[in-house]
Design a protein around this motif. Structure first.
Motif, short mmCIF file in Angstrom:
data_model
loop_
_atom_site.label_atom_id
_atom_site.label_comp_id
_atom_site.label_asym_id
_atom_site.label_seq_id
_atom_site.Cartn_x
_atom_site.Cartn_y
_atom_site.Cartn_z
N MET A 117 37.96 25.45 28.46
CA MET A 117 38.66 25.00 29.98
C MET A 117 39.54 26.06 30.32
N THR A 118 40.53 27.09 29.30
CA THR A 118 41.66 27.19 30.43
C THR A 118 40.44 29.37 30.89
N ALA A 119 39.77 30.05 29.18
CA ALA A 119 38.85 30.30 29.74
C ALA A 119 38.31 30.73 31.02
N ILE A 120 38.05 29.25 31.39
CA ILE A 120 36.72 29.73 32.99
C ILE A 120 37.82 29.33 34.07
N GLN A 121 39.52 28.23 33.79
CA GLN A 121 40.37 28.55 35.01
C GLN A 121 40.44 29.90 34.97
N LEU A 122 41.03 30.57 34.20
CA LEU A 122 41.94 31.91 34.20
C LEU A 122 40.57 32.83 35.08
N ARG A 123 39.28 32.91 34.77
CA ARG A 123 38.06 33.38 34.87
C ARG A 123 37.63 32.99 37.00
N LYS A 124 38.46 31.83 36.83
CA LYS A 124 38.25 31.56 38.74
C LYS A 124 39.43 32.60 39.25
N LYS A 125 40.59 32.39 38.44
CA LYS A 125 41.58 33.09 39.39
C LYS A 125 41.83 34.47 38.96
N TYR A 126 41.89 35.27 38.50
CA TYR A 126 41.57 36.24 38.59
C TYR A 126 40.20 36.91 38.97
N ALA A 127 38.69 36.51 39.10
CA ALA A 127 37.64 36.73 39.70
C ALA A 127 37.58 37.62 40.56
N SER A 128 38.28 38.10 41.63
CA SER A 128 38.62 39.74 42.26
C SER A 128 39.31 40.67 41.88
N GLN A 129 39.28 40.59 40.35
CA GLN A 129 40.28 41.69 40.22
C GLN A 129 39.49 42.64 38.34
N LYS A 155 36.20 41.16 35.42
CA LYS A 155 35.11 40.20 35.65
C LYS A 155 35.12 39.49 33.25
N ILE A 156 34.99 38.64 33.93
CA ILE A 156 35.39 38.25 32.73
C ILE A 156 34.20 37.25 32.08
N LEU A 157 33.78 37.19 31.03
CA LEU A 157 32.61 36.61 30.13
C LEU A 157 33.36 35.93 28.87
N VAL A 158 32.91 34.39 29.11
CA VAL A 158 33.69 33.40 27.71
C VAL A 158 32.93 33.01 26.75
N GLY A 159 33.24 34.16 25.39
CA GLY A 159 33.02 33.90 24.45
C GLY A 159 33.31 33.63 23.45
N PHE A 160 32.65 33.83 22.31
CA PHE A 160 33.57 33.49 21.02
C PHE A 160 33.53 34.27 19.51
#
Length: 218
Positions: free
Chosen positions: A53-65, A67-72
């Motif tokens: 959940m945190t990773a998805i929120q931060l991806r949206k927050k920094y989307a303009s700066q 590119k973030i893929l969420v994995g483990f």
């Protein structure tokens, strides 16, 4: 553009890091990187959910700066339970990738300390050659079962060995070990996987990152 597939935050993996996940992302932005946010797979389901959940929120927050893929990062200890736990994680959240890693042999951590490495080595037969063979066999089992997009610290096994910075051929010193290294590399290539270049080895005192130069050349 440089990128990272294997980044731990102290927020969700305190044994491997210190900073929050957001601080990791901010550092990556300052360095002009792309980042794939990851955390070691564990039985702490609530922590995993909070991380995602945190990773998805931060991806949206920094989307303009950035590119973030969420994995483990996955763990391979025992084939039956490890495979089930990894598939459970993949079914709970729409992760975009995972790092396939091996940190244990015979159920014993091999990178935590020299003492534990030596304990695992005794089970393997008492020599670095034998435990190296076991490590690459277990890694091959993991590769066959998971086909991970990213293979983590391919040659982690050398960290606590007697001569981790061997200048006399490294893995090539032992025919059986080198055959296993080449086999695993061929298999990773066959399904389009990638090896990460992991600098943690330098922080821990080794002269070369994972994987060593002879592996990179292959």
């Amino acid at each position: 553009m440089p990128f990272s597939h294997h980044s731990h935050s102290g927020e969700f993996c305190p044994s491997h890091a210190q900073n929050t996940l957001e601080q990791v992302i901010q550092t990556a932005i300052l360095q002009g990187m792309e980042i794939e946010a990851g955390v070691t797979s564990s039985s702490m389901i609530s922590n995993e959910a909070k991380y995602f959940m945190t990773a998805i929120q931060l991806r949206k927050k920094y989307a303009s700066q950035i590119k973030i893929l969420v994995g483990f990062e996955s763990e391979w200890i025992r084939s039956d339970t490890s495979l089930r736990l990894i598939h459970d994680s993949l079914s709970r959240h729409p992760f975009e990738f995972f790092v396939g890693s091996v940190h244990h042999l015979h159920g014993i951590p091999i990178d935590w300390s020299r003492k534990l490495y030596s304990k695992a080595r005794e089970v393997s037969g008492g020599t670095d050659e034998r435990i190296f063979e076991d490590y690459f066999d277990v890694q091959f089992e993991m590769l066959q079962n998971l086909k991970p997009m990213i293979v983590g610290h391919f040659d982690l096994i050398r960290l606590h060995s007697d001569n981790p910075n061997a200048s006399d051929g490294g893995f090539r010193r032992w025919t059986g070990v080198w055959q296993r290294v080449a086999r695993n590399l061929r298999y990773i290539s066959s399904y389009g996987g990638l090896l990460e270049l992991n600098s943690a080895a330098l922080r821990k005192g080794l002269e070369m990152p994972y994987p060593a130069a002879e592996v990179c050349q292959v």
